[in-house]
Design a protein around this motif. Structure first.
Motif, PDB file in Angstrom:
ATOM      1  N   SER A 248      37.115  33.979  54.256  1.00  0.00           N
ATOM      2  CA  SER A 248      37.507  34.106  52.861  1.00  0.00           C
ATOM      3  C   SER A 248      38.728  35.013  52.769  1.00  0.00           C
ATOM      4  N   ASP A 249      39.721  34.587  52.005  1.00  0.00           N
ATOM      5  CA  ASP A 249      40.984  35.324  51.892  1.00  0.00           C
ATOM      6  C   ASP A 249      40.783  36.519  50.966  1.00  0.00           C
ATOM      7  N   LYS A 250      40.796  37.721  51.519  1.00  0.00           N
ATOM      8  CA  LYS A 250      40.559  38.940  50.752  1.00  0.00           C
ATOM      9  C   LYS A 250      41.843  39.724  50.477  1.00  0.00           C
ATOM     10  N   ARG A 251      42.992  39.112  50.717  1.00  0.00           N
ATOM     11  CA  ARG A 251      44.248  39.835  50.522  1.00  0.00           C
ATOM     12  C   ARG A 251      44.492  40.149  49.050  1.00  0.00           C
ATOM     13  N   LYS A 252      44.985  41.345  48.806  1.00  0.00           N
ATOM     14  CA  LYS A 252      45.297  41.776  47.450  1.00  0.00           C
ATOM     15  C   LYS A 252      46.590  41.102  46.975  1.00  0.00           C
ATOM     16  N   LEU A 253      46.764  41.094  45.658  1.00  0.00           N
ATOM     17  CA  LEU A 253      47.971  40.501  45.087  1.00  0.00           C
ATOM     18  C   LEU A 253      49.221  41.217  45.595  1.00  0.00           C
ATOM     19  N   SER A 254      49.138  42.530  45.770  1.00  0.00           N
ATOM     20  CA  SER A 254      50.291  43.285  46.271  1.00  0.00           C
ATOM     21  C   SER A 254      50.685  42.830  47.673  1.00  0.00           C
TER      22      SER A 254
ATOM     23  N   GLY B 140      45.581  45.424  37.790  1.00  0.00           N
ATOM     24  CA  GLY B 140      44.627  46.136  38.630  1.00  0.00           C
ATOM     25  C   GLY B 140      44.669  45.737  40.089  1.00  0.00           C
ATOM     26  N   ASN B 141      45.753  45.105  40.513  1.00  0.00           N
ATOM     27  CA  ASN B 141      45.919  44.662  41.904  1.00  0.00           C
ATOM     28  C   ASN B 141      44.659  43.970  42.422  1.00  0.00           C
ATOM     29  N   PRO B 142      44.300  42.841  41.826  1.00  0.00           N
ATOM     30  CA  PRO B 142      43.059  42.166  42.235  1.00  0.00           C
ATOM     31  C   PRO B 142      43.223  41.445  43.573  1.00  0.00           C
ATOM     32  N   VAL B 143      42.109  41.036  44.157  1.00  0.00           N
ATOM     33  CA  VAL B 143      42.175  40.089  45.273  1.00  0.00           C
ATOM     34  C   VAL B 143      42.874  38.850  44.730  1.00  0.00           C
ATOM     35  N   ALA B 144      43.952  38.456  45.370  1.00  0.00           N
ATOM     36  CA  ALA B 144      44.831  37.429  44.800  1.00  0.00           C
ATOM     37  C   ALA B 144      44.085  36.133  44.486  1.00  0.00           C
ATOM     38  N   LYS B 145      43.168  35.754  45.362  1.00  0.00           N
ATOM     39  CA  LYS B 145      42.435  34.505  45.159  1.00  0.00           C
ATOM     40  C   LYS B 145      41.483  34.586  43.982  1.00  0.00           C
ATOM     41  N   ASN B 146      41.058  35.795  43.641  1.00  0.00           N
ATOM     42  CA  ASN B 146      40.042  35.971  42.603  1.00  0.00           C
ATOM     43  C   ASN B 146      40.607  36.215  41.208  1.00  0.00           C
ATOM     44  N   LEU B 147      41.926  36.267  41.098  1.00  0.00           N
ATOM     45  CA  LEU B 147      42.527  36.427  39.776  1.00  0.00           C
ATOM     46  C   LEU B 147      42.132  35.239  38.906  1.00  0.00           C
ATOM     47  N   THR B 148      41.678  35.506  37.688  1.00  0.00           N
ATOM     48  CA  THR B 148      41.207  34.431  36.813  1.00  0.00           C
ATOM     49  C   THR B 148      42.128  34.270  35.616  1.00  0.00           C
ATOM     50  N   PRO B 149      42.178  33.072  35.032  1.00  0.00           N
ATOM     51  CA  PRO B 149      42.965  32.879  33.813  1.00  0.00           C
ATOM     52  C   PRO B 149      42.546  33.836  32.693  1.00  0.00           C
ATOM     53  N   ALA B 150      41.244  34.082  32.558  1.00  0.00           N
ATOM     54  CA  ALA B 150      40.764  34.976  31.505  1.00  0.00           C
ATOM     55  C   ALA B 150      41.310  36.391  31.700  1.00  0.00           C
ATOM     56  N   GLN B 151      41.320  36.843  32.939  1.00  0.00           N
ATOM     57  CA  GLN B 151      41.846  38.178  33.250  1.00  0.00           C
ATOM     58  C   GLN B 151      43.322  38.271  32.876  1.00  0.00           C
ATOM     59  N   TYR B 152      44.069  37.244  33.233  1.00  0.00           N
ATOM     60  CA  TYR B 152      45.496  37.253  32.912  1.00  0.00           C
ATOM     61  C   TYR B 152      45.722  37.142  31.407  1.00  0.00           C
TER      62      TYR B 152
ATOM     63  N   SER C 282      47.855  28.301  42.693  1.00  0.00           N
ATOM     64  CA  SER C 282      47.827  29.425  41.758  1.00  0.00           C
ATOM     65  C   SER C 282      46.601  29.355  40.865  1.00  0.00           C
ATOM     66  N   PRO C 283      45.845  30.440  40.750  1.00  0.00           N
ATOM     67  CA  PRO C 283      44.698  30.448  39.840  1.00  0.00           C
ATOM     68  C   PRO C 283      45.125  30.380  38.377  1.00  0.00           C
ATOM     69  N   LEU C 284      46.441  30.534  38.121  1.00  0.00           N
ATOM     70  CA  LEU C 284      46.940  30.501  36.741  1.00  0.00           C
ATOM     71  C   LEU C 284      47.660  29.191  36.427  1.00  0.00           C
ATOM     72  N   ILE C 285      47.472  28.194  37.284  1.00  0.00           N
ATOM     73  CA  ILE C 285      48.226  26.967  37.142  1.00  0.00           C
ATOM     74  C   ILE C 285      47.924  26.233  35.830  1.00  0.00           C
ATOM     75  N   LYS C 286      46.736  26.473  35.275  1.00  0.00           N
ATOM     76  CA  LYS C 286      46.357  25.798  34.023  1.00  0.00           C
ATOM     77  C   LYS C 286      46.695  26.615  32.776  1.00  0.00           C
ATOM     78  N   VAL C 287      47.186  27.834  32.969  1.00  0.00           N
ATOM     79  CA  VAL C 287      47.558  28.671  31.820  1.00  0.00           C
ATOM     80  C   VAL C 287      48.886  28.167  31.256  1.00  0.00           C
ATOM     81  N   LYS C 288      48.901  27.897  29.964  1.00  0.00           N
ATOM     82  CA  LYS C 288      50.104  27.378  29.330  1.00  0.00           C
ATOM     83  C   LYS C 288      50.999  28.529  28.865  1.00  0.00           C
ATOM     84  N   PRO C 289      52.317  28.369  28.994  1.00  0.00           N
ATOM     85  CA  PRO C 289      53.212  29.390  28.445  1.00  0.00           C
ATOM     86  C   PRO C 289      53.128  29.410  26.923  1.00  0.00           C
ATOM     87  N   ILE C 290      53.531  30.514  26.348  1.00  0.00           N
ATOM     88  CA  ILE C 290      53.535  30.646  24.889  1.00  0.00           C
ATOM     89  C   ILE C 290      54.653  29.788  24.324  1.00  0.00           C
ATOM     90  N   ARG C 291      54.345  29.033  23.306  1.00  0.00           N
ATOM     91  CA  ARG C 291      55.380  28.202  22.690  1.00  0.00           C
ATOM     92  C   ARG C 291      56.347  29.096  21.916  1.00  0.00           C
TER      93      ARG C 291
END
Length: 328
Positions: free
Chosen positions: A55-61, A93-105, A146-155
């Motif tokens: 399991s990839d535990k690398r941080k976003l940093s 909060g420098n999360p584990v990159a794989k675990n970043l969620t759309p809700a968190q962002y 990207s875990p944020l691939i489904k997040v839409k930009p602000i219009r």
């Protein structure tokens, strides 16, 4: 390993190619059992059986550092992009990159929006993160998109691009001339004559001055472009040149201060860039061609240049010519 025939006519395979990896399965025929055994042994050779990905535990940093070394450092403004990503990483909060969620962002984005951060800036941040994940995924350095691939930009509503009238251009040049800042005076003239971005004009070197033309290097699109200028501007630039690597010192702060002394006001965020809009707007109002303007401005897409098309004298004249013949 064993293959045995069961009482119901089926065949039972029991195989343990490596310790701890045991396979037991029933088949309708002995041939199917042997074929499955061959597949297992083939995987044994390639190591697929026991080399289960960790399991990839690398941080976003850590991903930011990886991305920067392989790709980010080659961008037009690498340090600025890296600073933006690090600030974003720390805020999340420098999360584990794989675990970043759309809700968190999205929670982070909501707080930033409430603090007055513009939608454009927030969209840029989302784009930066998706680009980082996308590059590492495409180069097989991470095994997930990207875990944020489904997040839409602000219009963002398209805002009107402000430009200066001829009288306002003359007033601005007079104010700058009175301040006796030769660098600033020439930079503004370059922008008004070529439609160059402020940074492109500010970074000019003597070698970029040609015969009645300027060649802009290291542009936003990554492509060099050459734009004609008047003989007067060429002469003034050559006279100003002292043989240094750069013609001008950094002058954007001085420009903003002198802009406040003018009688006209520009919308927030459209100070130096208004000079580029001014060139493009006057070019179209004076009958210029939209494709020629695209080449002059160095836009990678005609869609960007089309923002100025409505200023053309013949813009959408067909709307009147071919309308229903009523109310004349």
């Amino acid at each position: 390993m064993s293959i045995e025939k069961l009482e119901d006519g089926r065949w039972f395979l029991d195989i343990e190619p490596v310790k701890g990896k045991r396979f037991r399965r029933k088949f309708k025929t002995k041939t199917e059992a042997i074929r499955f055994e061959d597949q297992i042994r083939a995987k044994l050779v390639t190591g697929e059986i026991w080399n289960t990905p960790q399991s990839d535990k690398r941080k976003l940093s850590e991903l930011i550092d990886l991305w920067y070394g392989h790709h980010g450092i080659h961008l037009a403004d690498p340090e600025r992009r890296k600073r933006s990503l690090i600030a974003l990483c720390n805020a999340l909060g420098n999360p584990v990159a794989k675990n970043l969620t759309p809700a968190q962002y999205l929670n982070y984005r909501q707080i930033r929006a409430q603090d007055g951060v513009s939608a454009k800036t927030l969209n840029n941040e989302l784009g930066y993160l998706n680009a980082l994940y996308g590059y590492l995924w495409q180069t097989d350095q991470i095994k997930y998109q990207s875990p944020l691939i489904k997040v839409k930009p602000i219009r963002v509503k398209e805002r009107e691009l402000s430009y200066l009238t001829t009288e306002q251009c003359q007033e601005l040049l007079s104010v700058i001339q009175a301040a006796k800042n030769p660098c600033l005076y020439l930079i503004v003239r370059v922008c008004l004559q070529t439609g160059a971005r402020w940074s492109e004009a500010e970074k000019l070197t003597p070698s970029q001055i040609g015969k009645s033309r300027l060649t802009f290097l290291d542009t936003k699109s990554g492509k060099n472009r050459t734009v004609p200028i008047t003989q007067k501007l060429e002469d003034d630039l050559r006279t100003h040149s002292t043989g240094n690597y750069r013609l001008f010192s950094t002058s954007i702060s001085a420009f903003r201060r002198l802009l406040e002394k003018c009688s006209f006001k520009l919308p927030k965020g459209q100070a130096a860039h208004a000079l580029r809009h001014t060139y493009a707007s006057h070019f179209m109002m004076n009958g210029g061609d939209i494709l020629t303007l695209q080449r002059i401005l160095g836009h990678s897409s005609i869609n960007l240049t089309m923002r100025y098309s409505h200023l053309s004298p013949d813009h959408l004249l067909e709307a009147v010519k071919f309308r229903p013949a009523v109310d004349d």
